[in-house]
Design a protein around this motif. Structure first.
Motif, PDB file in Angstrom:
ATOM      1  N   GLY A 103       0.804  -1.211   0.000  1.00  0.00           N
ATOM      2  CA  GLY A 103       0.000   0.000   0.000  1.00  0.00           C
ATOM      3  C   GLY A 103       0.840   1.264   0.000  1.00  0.00           C
ATOM      4  O   GLY A 103       2.066   1.226   0.165  1.00  0.00           O
ATOM      5  N   LEU A 150      -3.355  -5.097   5.769  1.00  0.00           N
ATOM      6  CA  LEU A 150      -3.162  -3.665   5.997  1.00  0.00           C
ATOM      7  C   LEU A 150      -4.373  -3.035   6.634  1.00  0.00           C
ATOM      8  O   LEU A 150      -4.260  -2.233   7.562  1.00  0.00           O
ATOM      9  CB  LEU A 150      -2.854  -2.966   4.663  1.00  0.00           C
ATOM     10  CG  LEU A 150      -2.581  -1.463   4.763  1.00  0.00           C
ATOM     11  CD1 LEU A 150      -1.305  -1.199   5.549  1.00  0.00           C
ATOM     12  CD2 LEU A 150      -2.474  -0.851   3.363  1.00  0.00           C
ATOM     13  N   THR A 207      -6.776   9.482  -3.243  1.00  0.00           N
ATOM     14  CA  THR A 207      -6.473   8.065  -3.043  1.00  0.00           C
ATOM     15  C   THR A 207      -6.570   7.348  -4.380  1.00  0.00           C
ATOM     16  O   THR A 207      -7.602   7.396  -5.045  1.00  0.00           O
ATOM     17  CB  THR A 207      -7.467   7.443  -2.053  1.00  0.00           C
ATOM     18  OG1 THR A 207      -7.371   8.117  -0.804  1.00  0.00           O
ATOM     19  CG2 THR A 207      -7.174   5.960  -1.861  1.00  0.00           C
ATOM     20  N   LEU A 238      -5.417   1.633  -4.858  1.00  0.00           N
ATOM     21  CA  LEU A 238      -5.286   0.729  -3.718  1.00  0.00           C
ATOM     22  C   LEU A 238      -5.647  -0.674  -4.191  1.00  0.00           C
ATOM     23  O   LEU A 238      -6.797  -0.948  -4.544  1.00  0.00           O
ATOM     24  CB  LEU A 238      -6.212   1.152  -2.583  1.00  0.00           C
ATOM     25  CG  LEU A 238      -5.949   2.511  -1.931  1.00  0.00           C
ATOM     26  CD1 LEU A 238      -6.939   2.745  -0.799  1.00  0.00           C
ATOM     27  CD2 LEU A 238      -4.525   2.589  -1.398  1.00  0.00           C
ATOM     28  N   VAL A 275      -5.057  -4.438   0.015  1.00  0.00           N
ATOM     29  CA  VAL A 275      -4.914  -3.393   1.043  1.00  0.00           C
ATOM     30  C   VAL A 275      -6.197  -2.595   1.247  1.00  0.00           C
ATOM     31  O   VAL A 275      -6.164  -1.502   1.792  1.00  0.00           O
ATOM     32  CB  VAL A 275      -3.732  -2.447   0.717  1.00  0.00           C
ATOM     33  CG1 VAL A 275      -2.424  -3.200   0.723  1.00  0.00           C
ATOM     34  CG2 VAL A 275      -3.934  -1.734  -0.610  1.00  0.00           C
ATOM     35  N   GLY A 292      -6.845  -0.959  -9.177  1.00  0.00           N
ATOM     36  CA  GLY A 292      -7.072  -0.738  -7.760  1.00  0.00           C
ATOM     37  C   GLY A 292      -8.342   0.035  -7.499  1.00  0.00           C
ATOM     38  O   GLY A 292      -9.234   0.124  -8.346  1.00  0.00           O
TER      39      GLY A 292
END
Length: 783
Positions: A159, A593, A605, A608, A612, A728
């Motif tokens: 991450g 995580l 963000t 990801l 994670v 992600g």
């Protein structure tokens, strides 16, 4: 040979000046010794280490294969070809062994990072006692850089908050540009620069292979311009030819029709070329095709054009990778440093990949998520021109993988047989090699590369690094073979093990046992004690074609005991072919995580990965966001997870709140509010109410604005296992491959104010029903 100038303790202790000083620098009795930057011993070469991905021994033209690889052939023609070079049969273990010079279990990489357990050989955490080669070189004055694939970082450390101890940028590489996981989309990759996720350029002609070559060339040019007296270590590991097999169409056209005769004929033709080249013995035997793989003549006629196109695309991808590798080599020549640069070119980190299944896959997510039934011959035929392009995530059939491992038995993951572990390797170093175009038949292993580099650089293997005593490297330098073609081999014993497939090489003999078949990913391996061992004398049987176990039971028993000894030394035990325990982090004993059932995220963000974030599959969940709608209206992604291969997005589409679910790129479901969101601040909310009763089921979707329901609809099918191994979760936009194909703005970037997003899991979690064998199979398809 190692030089006395290098230190067995790294970093080299500072030597402070102990001579006389004065109050005024102008009155010093003698000049102070100058500051001298660290440099390796004189004559230490530049090093370019090339590692291709999932290329079997019988693929490249340099080793008799059907694919044109002029760069590999050029390097072989001016260097040395190693015909008995070996890897570990899988990605992460090979890469860890390569960069440390130690056996993969000894550095915690007994399997891929996604299956880590607390057993010493399987933690996926390289111990401090095994400092990797780039860090040793860096501490001795080399510049170091890696470009391409990593897949050595424990999944819970991937991450954006780290820790970054096992990332390339903290493992000795001063420069890293590439991707962290096991695979990535070549058209829209999950790129990392240092430790920061970045987007690829918005260029319709972008391809990762050319980008990595560009970055490598730029690095070498800059390094040579600024510090030409300082050697470099550049590790070029592009990720080609791992699936997805992505390549520009004009390269595919070069191979049209060349594989219509099928994989059996390709094996036979390759084998004859290999004998002519001398990369297999003249009296070698072509091993039989496993019964699990159909003969080409038995393949249904409707499938043959599809399977042929799969191989055309793969061949084009390998040649394309070779072409851009050649650009890096050309840059060395243009700089005038080609002859003095040691190039180690490993054509594959294991045998060819058999994870495509018996018919290959158009979208690799389908096999793991229950959608394989969609990929009928009609489905494929309608999409033949898309194979290799950005709308496919394709992999070829097992029959081609086996053919690309000619003349050996089996493929990647089968560490017992040479189809899984024997790869072509080339060493090019005109300043140090007296026989251009020579063949070397000494038996070697990937752990031999690091000791070779250190010997040629004149650097002593350190006994301590940062105060930590180092385990000695397990490999043997290959330098003794450079100018002595008939020198007795020095790597005399080597074990192999992966998911219970195991073997031992000892002075020309191999004892082997296959525990699992790679494309039969759901099959149980059975009791290890019931595995049947085979015995081969590879001094007279180059290809492991004649099993001598019945003829020499005493020799087999001797080698079986030797395997036990080596496996005990290097943390192979306990043998581990489990599924449930290894795929479930809590049962496996590895960290995650993110814990709990709520995750709040903020704009910015990006990417990801699924390791994670909390798991939204096989359960109800809700998504809530605080947004502000301007007078001109809101638009774009609030939060998205996954990509073209599958995922979901909560968004504003043409001013209206919407939720879109993409099942494997095959079925799509959208729920949209009837009217536009009004101007002002709002709390928007989506609920996916899972049907239950198993995994991958459907769900009702309900949308709310400020607590009031505005729309509801239906998702008929969901992903039970994963959306993507490289896409992600993004807040405020959808990076790389889109989940939804009809965004109004590039990447669906949100227009308006987006303050936060919160994902909450429901109480009807059915993830405990996920078949652990299927989960392991999914992970292995994307190693």
């Amino acid at each position: 040979m190692p030089s006395d100038q290098t230190s067995p303790s790294l970093p080299t202790p500072d030597q402070s000046y102990q001579g006389p000083l004065s109050e005024d620098a102008r009155t010093l009795a003698q000049a102070l010794p100058p500051i001298t930057p660290k440099r390796p011993p004189a004559g230490a070469p530049n090093i370019l280490m090339i590692l291709l991905d999932d290329v079997g021994f019988g693929a490249s033209g340099a080793f008799g294969g059907p694919v044109h690889t002029p760069t590999a052939e050029r390097l072989a023609g001016a260097g040395l070809s190693y015909t008995r070079f070996h890897t570990t049969a899988l990605c992460s273990p090979t890469r860890a062994a390569l960069l440390t010079g130690r056996n993969h279990h000894a550095v915690g990489m007994g399997h891929i990072t996604e299956t880590a357990t607390p057993s010493p050989g399987y933690t996926s955490q390289r111990p401090d006692s095994a400092t990797p080669l780039p860090e040793i070189l860096r501490l001795n004055g080399y510049n170091t850089a890696q470009f391409g694939k990593c897949h050595e970082v424990p999944v819970w450390e991937t991450g954006p908050t780290g820790p970054f101890d096992h990332w390339p940028a903290f493992s000795g590489f001063e420069r890293f540009y590439g991707f962290i996981g096991g695979e990535t989309n070549q058209w829209q990759p999950a790129l990392v620069d240092g430790v920061t996720a970045i987007d690829p350029p918005d260029d319709p002609d972008y391809h990762l292979m050319s980008d990595l070559a560009d970055k490598t060339i730029d690095y070498i040019r800059r390094q040579q311009a600024l510090t030409p007296d300082k050697p470099f270590f550049a590790y070029f590991a592009p990720g080609a030819t791992h699936a997805p097999h992505h390549v520009p169409k004009d390269w595919i056209s070069k191979y049209r029709g060349q594989f219509d005769h099928g994989w059996d004929a390709v094996r036979e033709a390759t084998f004859q070329r290999q004998k002519e080249l001398g990369v297999v013995a003249a009296d070698a035997l072509l091993t039989p095709r496993p019964a699990e793989i159909p003969a080409w003549d038995d393949v249904a006629d409707e499938w043959k054009p599809i399977l042929s196109r799969q191989m055309e695309v793969y061949a084009a991808f390998l040649e394309y990778a070779d072409h851009h590798t050649g650009r890096v080599v050309d840059a060395l020549e243009e700089l005038g440093i080609l002859d003095e640069t040691l190039i180690v070119h490993m054509i594959g980190d294991n045998g060819a990949s058999a994870e495509g299944g018996l018919n290959g896959s158009f979208m690799t997510t389908t096999a793991a998520n229950g959608g394989g039934e969609y990929e009928t011959p009609e489905f494929w035929t309608d999409r033949l021109d898309q194979i290799g392009g950005p709308h496919a995530y394709n992999h070829y059939a097992v029959g081609w993988a086996h053919a690309m491992c000619t003349p050996y038995q089996w493929t990647e993951q089968v560490a017992s047989h040479y189809g899984g572990t024997r790869n072509g390797a080339i060493v090019h170093w005109p300043n140090g090699i007296e026989e251009p175009g020579g063949l070397r038949h000494q038996w070697h292993h990937v752990i031999d590369i690091a000791p070779t580099v250190l010997e040629l650089a004149g650097i002593t293997e350190p006994s301590t690094v940062n105060g930590v005593t180092q385990m000695p490297m397990h490999g043997t330098s290959m330098a003794y073979t450079f100018n002595e073609p008939d020198a007795p081999e020095r790597h005399r014993t080597q074990y192999f093990e992966l998911m219970g497939n195991r073997a031992i090489y000892d002075d020309g003999w191999t004892a082997v046992t296959k525990h699992r078949t790679p494309w039969d990913l759901l099959a149980k391996g059975g009791d290890f004690d019931e595995d049947v061992w085979e015995l081969y004398d590879t001094t007279t049987d180059w290809t492991q074609a004649r099993d001598l176990s019945a003829q020499y039971p005493g020799k087999l028993a001797e080698l079986q005991m030797k395997f036990i000894i080596e496996a005990t030394r290097f943390n192979v035990f306990p043998l581990d072919d489990r599924s449930a325990e290894r795929m479930n982090p809590e049962l496996a004993g590895r960290p995650t995580l993110v814990r709990g059932d709520t995750l709040r995220l903020y704009p910015g963000t990006d990417r990801l990965n699924e390791n994670v974030v909390i798991n939204t599959k096989n359960t109800s969940y809700s998504v809530t966001a605080a947004i502000g709608v301007p007078e001109s209206g809101a638009e774009g992604v609030i939060v998205a997870q996954g990509g073209r291969t599958g995922g979901w997005v909560f968004m504003v589409d043409r001013g209206r709140l919407a939720f879109h679910y993409n099942y494997c790129g095959l079925e799509r479901f959208t729920v949209t509010a009837p009217g536009a969101l009004p101007t002002g601040a709002h709390r928007v909310h989506a609920e996916l109410r899972y049907d239950g009763g198993g995994t991958g089921k459907g769900a009702d979707v309900v949308l709310f604005v400020d607590g009031g329901e505005v729309a509801r609809g239906r998702v008929e099918r969901t992903h039970p296992l994963y959306f993507s191994f490289d896409e992600g979760l993004d807040v405020g936009r959808d990076t790389a491959m889109p989940v939804y194909e009809d965004y109004d703005a590039p990447h669906g970037t949100f227009v308006g104010a987006l303050h936060w997003v919160q994902i909450e899991l429901g109480k009807d979690d059915h993830n405990h029903l996920v078949d652990p064998d299927a989960q392991l199979a999914a992970a292995l398809r994307h190693q």
